[in-house]
Write a protein that holds these residues in place. Structure first.
Motif, short mmCIF file in Angstrom:
data_model
loop_
_atom_site.label_atom_id
_atom_site.label_comp_id
_atom_site.label_asym_id
_atom_site.label_seq_id
_atom_site.Cartn_x
_atom_site.Cartn_y
_atom_site.Cartn_z
N ALA A 127 -25.72 -17.32 -26.89
CA ALA A 127 -26.61 -18.00 -27.84
C ALA A 127 -26.59 -17.34 -29.21
O ALA A 127 -26.73 -18.02 -30.23
CB ALA A 127 -28.04 -18.04 -27.28
N LEU A 128 -26.43 -16.02 -29.25
CA LEU A 128 -26.30 -15.33 -30.53
C LEU A 128 -25.09 -15.86 -31.29
O LEU A 128 -25.18 -16.22 -32.47
CB LEU A 128 -26.16 -13.83 -30.30
N ASN A 129 -23.96 -15.92 -30.60
CA ASN A 129 -22.73 -16.35 -31.27
C ASN A 129 -22.77 -17.83 -31.65
O ASN A 129 -22.11 -18.24 -32.60
CB ASN A 129 -21.55 -16.04 -30.35
N GLN A 130 -23.54 -18.62 -30.93
CA GLN A 130 -23.65 -20.04 -31.27
C GLN A 130 -24.39 -20.25 -32.59
O GLN A 130 -24.20 -21.27 -33.26
CB GLN A 130 -24.36 -20.81 -30.15
N LEU A 131 -25.20 -19.28 -32.98
CA LEU A 131 -25.89 -19.38 -34.28
C LEU A 131 -24.90 -19.37 -35.44
O LEU A 131 -25.23 -19.78 -36.55
CB LEU A 131 -26.89 -18.23 -34.44
N MET A 132 -23.70 -18.88 -35.18
CA MET A 132 -22.67 -18.86 -36.23
C MET A 132 -22.43 -20.26 -36.80
O MET A 132 -22.16 -20.41 -38.00
CB MET A 132 -21.36 -18.33 -35.66
N LEU A 133 -22.50 -21.29 -35.96
CA LEU A 133 -22.16 -22.64 -36.42
C LEU A 133 -23.10 -23.14 -37.51
O LEU A 133 -22.64 -23.50 -38.61
CB LEU A 133 -22.10 -23.60 -35.23
N PRO A 134 -24.42 -23.21 -37.28
CA PRO A 134 -25.28 -23.64 -38.39
C PRO A 134 -25.27 -22.67 -39.57
O PRO A 134 -25.36 -23.10 -40.72
CB PRO A 134 -26.67 -23.73 -37.75
N LEU A 166 -12.53 -12.24 -39.14
CA LEU A 166 -12.82 -11.25 -40.17
C LEU A 166 -13.38 -11.92 -41.42
O LEU A 166 -14.31 -11.42 -42.05
CB LEU A 166 -11.56 -10.46 -40.53
N PHE A 167 -12.84 -13.07 -41.76
CA PHE A 167 -13.31 -13.79 -42.94
C PHE A 167 -14.78 -14.17 -42.80
O PHE A 167 -15.54 -14.14 -43.77
CB PHE A 167 -12.46 -15.05 -43.14
N THR A 168 -15.20 -14.52 -41.58
CA THR A 168 -16.58 -14.94 -41.36
C THR A 168 -17.46 -13.80 -40.86
O THR A 168 -18.60 -14.02 -40.43
CB THR A 168 -16.63 -16.10 -40.36
N TYR A 169 -16.94 -12.57 -40.90
CA TYR A 169 -17.68 -11.41 -40.42
C TYR A 169 -19.10 -11.30 -41.00
O TYR A 169 -20.05 -11.02 -40.27
CB TYR A 169 -16.88 -10.13 -40.72
N PRO A 170 -19.31 -11.53 -42.31
CA PRO A 170 -20.67 -11.41 -42.84
C PRO A 170 -21.64 -12.39 -42.20
O PRO A 170 -22.84 -12.10 -42.06
CB PRO A 170 -20.49 -11.71 -44.34
N VAL A 171 -21.15 -13.57 -41.81
CA VAL A 171 -22.02 -14.56 -41.17
C VAL A 171 -22.32 -14.15 -39.74
O VAL A 171 -23.44 -14.32 -39.24
CB VAL A 171 -21.38 -15.96 -41.22
N HIS A 172 -21.33 -13.59 -39.06
CA HIS A 172 -21.55 -13.08 -37.71
C HIS A 172 -22.59 -11.97 -37.75
O HIS A 172 -23.46 -11.87 -36.87
CB HIS A 172 -20.24 -12.58 -37.12
N GLN A 173 -22.51 -11.13 -38.75
CA GLN A 173 -23.47 -10.05 -38.89
C GLN A 173 -24.87 -10.61 -39.14
O GLN A 173 -25.86 -10.06 -38.63
CB GLN A 173 -23.06 -9.12 -40.02
N ALA A 174 -24.96 -11.68 -39.90
CA ALA A 174 -26.25 -12.32 -40.12
C ALA A 174 -26.82 -12.84 -38.80
O ALA A 174 -28.03 -12.74 -38.55
CB ALA A 174 -26.12 -13.45 -41.13
N ALA A 175 -25.95 -13.41 -37.95
CA ALA A 175 -26.40 -13.88 -36.64
C ALA A 175 -26.92 -12.72 -35.80
O ALA A 175 -27.92 -12.86 -35.07
CB ALA A 175 -25.27 -14.60 -35.93
N ASP A 176 -26.24 -11.57 -35.88
CA ASP A 176 -26.70 -10.38 -35.15
C ASP A 176 -28.14 -10.03 -35.54
O ASP A 176 -28.98 -9.73 -34.68
CB ASP A 176 -25.82 -9.18 -35.46
N ILE A 177 -28.39 -10.03 -36.82
CA ILE A 177 -29.69 -9.60 -37.34
C ILE A 177 -30.77 -10.64 -37.06
O ILE A 177 -31.89 -10.32 -36.63
CB ILE A 177 -29.61 -9.31 -38.85
N GLN A 355 -34.23 -18.24 -26.76
CA GLN A 355 -35.47 -18.73 -27.39
C GLN A 355 -35.23 -19.08 -28.85
O GLN A 355 -35.71 -20.10 -29.34
CB GLN A 355 -36.56 -17.67 -27.27
N THR A 356 -34.47 -18.21 -29.54
CA THR A 356 -34.17 -18.47 -30.95
C THR A 356 -33.32 -19.72 -31.10
O THR A 356 -33.60 -20.57 -31.95
CB THR A 356 -33.43 -17.26 -31.56
N LEU A 357 -32.30 -19.85 -30.27
CA LEU A 357 -31.43 -21.02 -30.35
C LEU A 357 -32.19 -22.30 -30.03
O LEU A 357 -31.95 -23.35 -30.66
CB LEU A 357 -30.24 -20.85 -29.40
N GLN A 358 -33.10 -22.23 -29.09
CA GLN A 358 -33.91 -23.40 -28.75
C GLN A 358 -34.74 -23.85 -29.96
O GLN A 358 -34.86 -25.04 -30.24
CB GLN A 358 -34.82 -23.08 -27.57
#
Length: 368
Positions: A127-134, A166-177, A355-358
């Protein structure tokens, strides 16, 4: 540098943080330290590492000791073992499971308490990684190109293709946070653009998809005054250069590494970071391990030269790391405990991420 949310992505560039903006962030960081001391329960920290090799002294004094400090102060800490990020710039995963184990051992030996900290791996939390899409829909290609990490990697690639991960790494990091609604991110100055990108994504999501309601907080940067420690070859400490004392090293290997540490031709030892960076770094390491000022250590050694300096540094490191290494050896004998720590951390991270993804699906009218 704080940007306002605007309808057009191109209206909000993400740039390197300027010196005047850094002063603002630094002042805010100092204020946050006071707030942490008074109300640690108001904060949730997200930080972590790529499992590409064992941690060393630079990691310990740069980030790990600070994480333990924050946890002991009462701040809720999330530690991501970023296994997906291993393949941002590599053609294979290498000994990934072994590296994850070593990283977990380093965390626990350094004092991270898994009963209150959540330690998890990227790959175990879908679910964390799915946040990458939006989140990817909220940033432009130009903004990603301007991110300092992406720019540096692109320049270092020398024409070699940059991976999409790697190009989208900053967005993945945002999803982590943001998946755990982290509101505090310990960083050095060079990482501030990543926090700013995360703040930008949080604000844009709230504005565009949630009608201004706060689904995601805009996290604050907690500036880490991490010391710059050089490896024994005089360059920055690095996992890949075999130039650093690893936390897992024994005392004999530590002594061998420090004996070959680069110094200079001057007999009298002095603490002059700009003029004598290698000598200064060794003194700083000893100072961090002993709690003394590097200038005092230099004066104590005086004209006894590099051999005396290296002997002092070796003893300081081994004395300081002795309890940590003892704990590490004890924990390593119980692989079942290590598995349980990671299983429990992954389970908690999954619960929060779901919960966040929901909620994200709900505000995006995707709850079918």
């Amino acid at each position: 540098m704080t940007a306002k949310v605007a309808p057009n992505l191109r209206e909000i560039p993400v740039t390197v943080v300027a010196d005047d903006s850094f002063a603002v962030v630094a002042n805010r960081s100092a204020q946050l330290e006071h707030e942490i001391a008074e109300h640690p329960d108001r904060f949730r920290v997200l930080t972590g590492d790529r499992p590409t090799g064992p941690l060393h002294l630079g990691h310990y004094f740069g980030t790990l000791a600070n994480r333990v400090r924050l946890q002991r102060a009462g701040v809720e800490v999330f530690l991501v073992i970023a296994d997906y990020q291993v393949i941002t710039d590599r053609d294979s995963v290498g000994n990934l499971s072994g590296n994850v184990r070593e990283l977990l051992l380093d965390y626990l030996a350094a004092g991270v308490d898994p009963t209150t900290a959540t330690i998890f791996t990227h790959s175990a939390v879908p679910a964390l990684n799915q946040l990458m899409l939006p989140f990817l829909s909220l940033v432009s290609v130009a903004e990603l190109h301007r991110n300092p990490t992406v720019k540096a990697e692109a320049e270092a690639a020398g024409g070699r293709a940059l991976s999409g991960l790697l190009f989208t790494y900053p967005v993945h990091q945002a999803a982590d946070i943001l998946f755990c609604r982290g509101n505090l991110v310990p960083v050095g100055k060079d990482q501030l653009p990543h926090v700013e990108m995360t703040r930008l994504i949080a604000r844009r999501f709230n504005e565009r998809f949630a009608a201004g309601a706060e689904v995601f907080p805009a996290p604050d940067a907690l500036i880490s005054d991490a010391p710059l420690l050089l490896g024994v070859d005089g360059t920055k400490m690095s996992k890949s250069r075999d130039n650093a004392v690893e936390l897992r090293d024994n005392e004999d290997r530590t002594a061998r590494l420090i004996r070959r540490a680069k110094t200079d031709g001057e007999r009298t030892v002095s603490y002059e970071p700009h003029r004598r960076p290698e000598v200064a770094s060794l003194l700083l390491i000893a100072a961090l391990c002993t709690g003394r000022a590097p200038q005092d250590l230099a004066e104590e050694i005086g004209g006894r030269g590099a051999a005396a300096l290296k002997a002092l540094v070796t003893e300081a490191i081994n004395e300081y790391l002795r309890p940590l290494r003892k704990r590490r050896q004890a924990i390593a004998t119980d692989p079942g405990y290590l598995r349980q720590v990671l299983l429990e951390g992954n389970a908690r991270a999954n619960q929060i991420a779901e919960q966040t993804l929901q909620q994200v699906r709900s505000v995006m009218d995707m709850a079918y």
